[in-house]
Design an enzyme around this catalytic site. Structure first.
Site, PDB file in Angstrom:
ATOM      1  N   GLY A  46     -12.192 -37.641   9.513  1.00  0.00           N
ATOM      2  CA  GLY A  46     -13.340 -37.573   8.882  1.00  0.00           C
ATOM      3  C   GLY A  46     -13.527 -36.734   7.419  1.00  0.00           C
ATOM      4  O   GLY A  46     -12.451 -36.136   7.073  1.00  0.00           O
ATOM      5  N   GLN A  51     -15.773 -32.983  -0.431  1.00  0.00           N
ATOM      6  CA  GLN A  51     -14.332 -32.876  -0.208  1.00  0.00           C
ATOM      7  C   GLN A  51     -13.766 -33.651  -1.618  1.00  0.00           C
ATOM      8  O   GLN A  51     -12.406 -33.625  -1.472  1.00  0.00           O
ATOM      9  CB  GLN A  51     -13.909 -33.028   1.189  1.00  0.00           C
ATOM     10  CG  GLN A  51     -14.220 -32.169   2.120  1.00  0.00           C
ATOM     11  CD  GLN A  51     -13.757 -32.473   3.417  1.00  0.00           C
ATOM     12  OE1 GLN A  51     -14.126 -33.570   4.089  1.00  0.00           O
ATOM     13  NE2 GLN A  51     -12.485 -32.051   3.778  1.00  0.00           N
ATOM     14  N   CYS A  90      -8.869 -28.994   8.478  1.00  0.00           N
ATOM     15  CA  CYS A  90      -9.806 -29.548   7.321  1.00  0.00           C
ATOM     16  C   CYS A  90      -8.858 -29.785   6.394  1.00  0.00           C
ATOM     17  O   CYS A  90      -7.839 -29.356   5.853  1.00  0.00           O
ATOM     18  CB  CYS A  90     -10.786 -28.526   7.195  1.00  0.00           C
ATOM     19  SG  CYS A  90     -11.693 -29.044   5.782  1.00  0.00           S
ATOM     20  N   LEU A  91      -8.898 -31.283   5.775  1.00  0.00           N
ATOM     21  CA  LEU A  91      -8.009 -31.681   4.665  1.00  0.00           C
ATOM     22  C   LEU A  91      -8.246 -30.451   3.639  1.00  0.00           C
ATOM     23  O   LEU A  91      -7.425 -30.702   2.531  1.00  0.00           O
ATOM     24  CB  LEU A  91      -8.390 -32.897   4.395  1.00  0.00           C
ATOM     25  CG  LEU A  91      -8.149 -34.060   5.492  1.00  0.00           C
ATOM     26  CD1 LEU A  91      -8.744 -35.334   4.860  1.00  0.00           C
ATOM     27  CD2 LEU A  91      -6.630 -34.011   5.766  1.00  0.00           C
ATOM     28  N   HIS A 132     -18.247 -31.101  12.360  1.00  0.00           N
ATOM     29  CA  HIS A 132     -17.617 -30.655  11.353  1.00  0.00           C
ATOM     30  C   HIS A 132     -17.826 -31.191   9.895  1.00  0.00           C
ATOM     31  O   HIS A 132     -18.055 -30.194   8.842  1.00  0.00           O
ATOM     32  CB  HIS A 132     -15.993 -30.764  11.522  1.00  0.00           C
ATOM     33  CG  HIS A 132     -15.068 -30.424  10.630  1.00  0.00           C
ATOM     34  ND1 HIS A 132     -14.175 -29.536  10.682  1.00  0.00           N
ATOM     35  CD2 HIS A 132     -14.931 -30.704   9.109  1.00  0.00           C
ATOM     36  CE1 HIS A 132     -13.248 -29.332   9.920  1.00  0.00           C
ATOM     37  NE2 HIS A 132     -13.783 -30.156   8.771  1.00  0.00           N
ATOM     38  N   GLU A 133     -18.130 -32.424   9.637  1.00  0.00           N
ATOM     39  CA  GLU A 133     -18.683 -33.099   8.635  1.00  0.00           C
ATOM     40  C   GLU A 133     -19.873 -32.524   8.035  1.00  0.00           C
ATOM     41  O   GLU A 133     -20.091 -32.382   7.032  1.00  0.00           O
ATOM     42  CB  GLU A 133     -18.143 -34.621   8.883  1.00  0.00           C
ATOM     43  CG  GLU A 133     -16.827 -35.241   9.029  1.00  0.00           C
ATOM     44  CD  GLU A 133     -15.749 -34.255   8.327  1.00  0.00           C
ATOM     45  OE1 GLU A 133     -15.975 -33.870   7.152  1.00  0.00           O
ATOM     46  OE2 GLU A 133     -14.715 -34.334   8.759  1.00  0.00           O
ATOM     47  N   HIS A 136     -19.981 -29.354   6.445  1.00  0.00           N
ATOM     48  CA  HIS A 136     -19.263 -29.462   5.061  1.00  0.00           C
ATOM     49  C   HIS A 136     -20.612 -29.658   4.255  1.00  0.00           C
ATOM     50  O   HIS A 136     -20.584 -29.287   2.886  1.00  0.00           O
ATOM     51  CB  HIS A 136     -18.607 -30.603   4.728  1.00  0.00           C
ATOM     52  CG  HIS A 136     -17.142 -30.353   5.061  1.00  0.00           C
ATOM     53  ND1 HIS A 136     -16.323 -29.354   4.338  1.00  0.00           N
ATOM     54  CD2 HIS A 136     -16.243 -30.914   5.950  1.00  0.00           C
ATOM     55  CE1 HIS A 136     -15.046 -29.156   4.688  1.00  0.00           C
ATOM     56  NE2 HIS A 136     -15.108 -30.029   5.585  1.00  0.00           N
TER      57      HIS A 136
HETATM   58 NI    NI Z   1     -13.186 -30.447   6.965  1.00  0.00          NI
END
Ligand code: NI
Length: 158
Positions: A46, A51, A90-91, A132-133, A136
């Site tokens: 995701g 991000q 998380c990236l 989660h997304e 963000h």
């Molecule tokens: Ni994330």
């Protein structure tokens, strides 16, 4: 299509409330394409636009099958139920994981790239990634809401 640089903590864009997309343009399509490419390149499941440094309410999700690529513009949660507790990373926060409590089932409404309203429902991992997304887009990171945060054990394939 292009791979964009993934923004990492402590970049403040990750803490901003992202702006609604008012008009879907070719730039929006390129953003979606680049987000999907960037997510796959990073082996993510995701990604939210902040991000990659774009403070817009756009997310992409793909938890497995190629056919299950999801693009959502201006997503909002319209229904959620149940509870699950499980690991998340998380990236934008490399090297940390956490156990996060999430709704078990969720329905999200947003726009597709043509501007049509679509509902996406999921449970388990899909519900987790969607939550989660969307977090963000509101400047919320999993480390803010995790029950426990830890450095994952080394994986043999790392
Ligand atoms: Ni994330």
């Amino acid at each position: 299509m292009a791979i964009r640089t993934i923004v990492k903590l402590p970049d403040s864009i990750l803490r901003e409330k992202a702006q609604e997309v008012l008009k879907i343009t070719p730039r929006t399509h390129k953003l979606l394409d680049d987000m999907m490419d960037t997510m796959h390149h990073a082996n993510g499941i995701g990604l939210a636009a902040p991000q990659i440094g774009i403070s817009k309410r756009v997310i992409v999700v793909n938890i497995g099958e190629e056919s299950e690529k999801i693009e959502l513009i201006n997503p909002i949660v319209i229904e959620k139920s149940g509870e699950q507790l499980g690991p998340e990373g998380c990236l934008s926060i490399p090297g940390l994981s956490g156990d996060v409590r999430r709704a078990e089932q969720i329905t999200v409404r947003g726009l597709d790239r043509k501007g049509h309203s679509i509902d996406v429902s999921g449970s388990g991992l899909m519900a987790r990634v969607l939550q989660h997304e969307i977090d963000h887009l509101n400047g919320v990171l999993f480390i803010d809401i995790a029950d426990a945060i830890y450095e994952p054990e080394e994986h043999e394939d790392d």
